[in-house]
Motif scaffolding. Structure first.
Motif, mmCIF file in Angstrom:
data_model
loop_
_atom_site.group_PDB
_atom_site.id
_atom_site.type_symbol
_atom_site.label_atom_id
_atom_site.label_comp_id
_atom_site.label_asym_id
_atom_site.label_seq_id
_atom_site.Cartn_x
_atom_site.Cartn_y
_atom_site.Cartn_z
ATOM 1 N N UNK A 1 0.833 -1.203 0.000
ATOM 2 C CA UNK A 1 0.000 0.000 0.000
ATOM 3 C C UNK A 1 0.869 1.255 0.000
ATOM 4 N N UNK A 2 1.960 1.232 0.765
ATOM 5 C CA UNK A 2 2.858 2.383 0.834
ATOM 6 C C UNK A 2 3.527 2.670 -0.488
ATOM 7 N N UNK A 3 3.779 1.630 -1.251
ATOM 8 C CA UNK A 3 4.421 1.795 -2.549
ATOM 9 C C UNK A 3 3.543 2.582 -3.523
ATOM 10 N N UNK A 4 2.217 2.515 -3.332
ATOM 11 C CA UNK A 4 1.299 3.192 -4.249
ATOM 12 C C UNK A 4 1.027 4.641 -3.894
ATOM 13 N N UNK A 5 1.554 5.126 -2.768
ATOM 14 C CA UNK A 5 1.356 6.521 -2.352
ATOM 15 C C UNK A 5 2.386 7.386 -3.061
ATOM 16 N N UNK A 6 1.933 8.313 -3.894
ATOM 17 C CA UNK A 6 2.875 9.054 -4.739
ATOM 18 C C UNK A 6 2.875 10.565 -4.526
ATOM 19 N N UNK A 7 1.796 11.147 -4.025
ATOM 20 C CA UNK A 7 1.697 12.603 -3.930
ATOM 21 C C UNK A 7 2.046 13.177 -2.557
ATOM 22 N N UNK A 8 1.684 12.477 -1.498
ATOM 23 C CA UNK A 8 1.962 12.973 -0.151
ATOM 24 C C UNK A 8 3.438 12.792 0.196
#
Length: 307
Positions: free
Chosen positions: A179-186
């Motif tokens: 899930x963390x790998x998919x966070x791109x903007x924050x």
């Protein structure tokens, strides 16, 4: 122009790799700090979240990054879901430390990269070369040897041993990583601040405040260290590196954690690995080295791109 873009991408990956390596090395010592906190798993994770939230909030304000955040619903919801998995990953991991030795708990816990690699190849459609598969299998076997598990033991015997808690932590770790790998903007500040803040809210109903009344100064130092160093600093580095690394690289680098834990176990507590555990250590490092050996085919293609 193409060469410059490739150079920038390569630099980002190098920095991300270094951050991941540092975070895993630091995290390898968390078992020893947790043993000196004298707190149950829920209370320790609660204080960990509290310290990390305050630390990250301070860093966020000082850096001025909060002004540049690009908030969107997808990233926020994904971050909070990731935080939910992360909090219970910690609870189960510390519970395993209570029930078994650091070496066994952390070794079983690091079966997680195998889950990350398998799930990552499905969710992100990342192709795995034969070398990657072989290296993961080698690391997996190494972890099994290190844990020194009695495979013939019944579930009733495994439960109180802490192995099941470590396996549960491994599963939640895998979900957290993906899930963390998919966070791109924050930014990493926003990501970890939201997650540890969520942890405080989730854990408040389960906290026994009397557990904090008998702590010594040494206990509090260990508690604060797990909050600021092992949570705030480590997860800033961890989440900042995830977005620039492939699943297979992440899956290998996290094996630094058990390697450091075992090394500290040997130096500080006098733990001496038996024959099978020694073989496991060798296998883990062999698998890590194999992953970073570039094939001749890859090198030729890279040269062609530069031309």
């Amino acid at each position: 122009m193409l060469t410059q873009l490739q150079s920038k991408a390569s630099n980002k990956q190098s920095v991300a790799t270094l951050k991941m390596v540092i975070s895993m090395i630091i995290f390898g010592s968390i078992g020893f700090f947790s043993e000196h906190t004298n707190l149950p798993s829920f209370e320790l994770v609660f204080i960990r979240c509290l310290c990390a939230t305050l630390f990250l909030g301070f860093c966020w304000l000082i850096s001025g990054q909060y002004r540049n955040e690009k908030w969107n619903r997808k990233d926020v919801l994904q971050t909070l879901a990731c935080g939910l998995f992360l909090v219970f990953n910690w609870v189960f991991l510390f519970k395993s430390f209570e029930e078994t030795s650091v070496t066994v708990a952390i070794s079983v816990y690091h079966l997680a990269p195998v889950l990350v690699l398998i799930l990552g190849s499905i969710l992100y459609k990342e192709k795995m070369s034969l070398k990657s598969v072989v290296s993961i299998i080698i690391c997996f076997l190494g972890t099994v040897f290190i844990s020194d598990i009695d495979l013939s033991a019944s579930l009733g015997k495994l439960m109180p041993s802490g192995i099941v808690w470590a396996l549960a932590a491994a599963l939640f770790y895998a979900f957290t990583t993906l899930l963390g790998k998919g966070i791109s903007n924050l930014s990493p500040y926003a990501t970890t601040f939201l997650q540890t803040g969520l942890g405080i809210l989730i854990l408040i109903p389960f906290i026994n405040m009397e557990a904090f009344t008998h702590l010594t100064l040494g206990n509090w130092i260990a508690v604060v260290a797990t909050g600021i160093i092992h949570t705030g600093i480590v997860y800033l580095l961890f989440f900042d590196s995830l977005r620039f690394l492939s699943t297979k690289v992440i899956s290998i680098l996290v094996f630094l954690d058990p390697a450091v834990a075992i090394l500290l176990d040997t130096i500080i507590t006098g733990f001496h690995p038996n024959l099978f555990q020694s073989v496991g250590i060798v296998l883990i490092f062999s698998g890590m080295i194999l992953t970073f050996i570039k094939s001749k085919k890859y090198i030729v293609k890279k040269k062609e791109c530069k031309i």
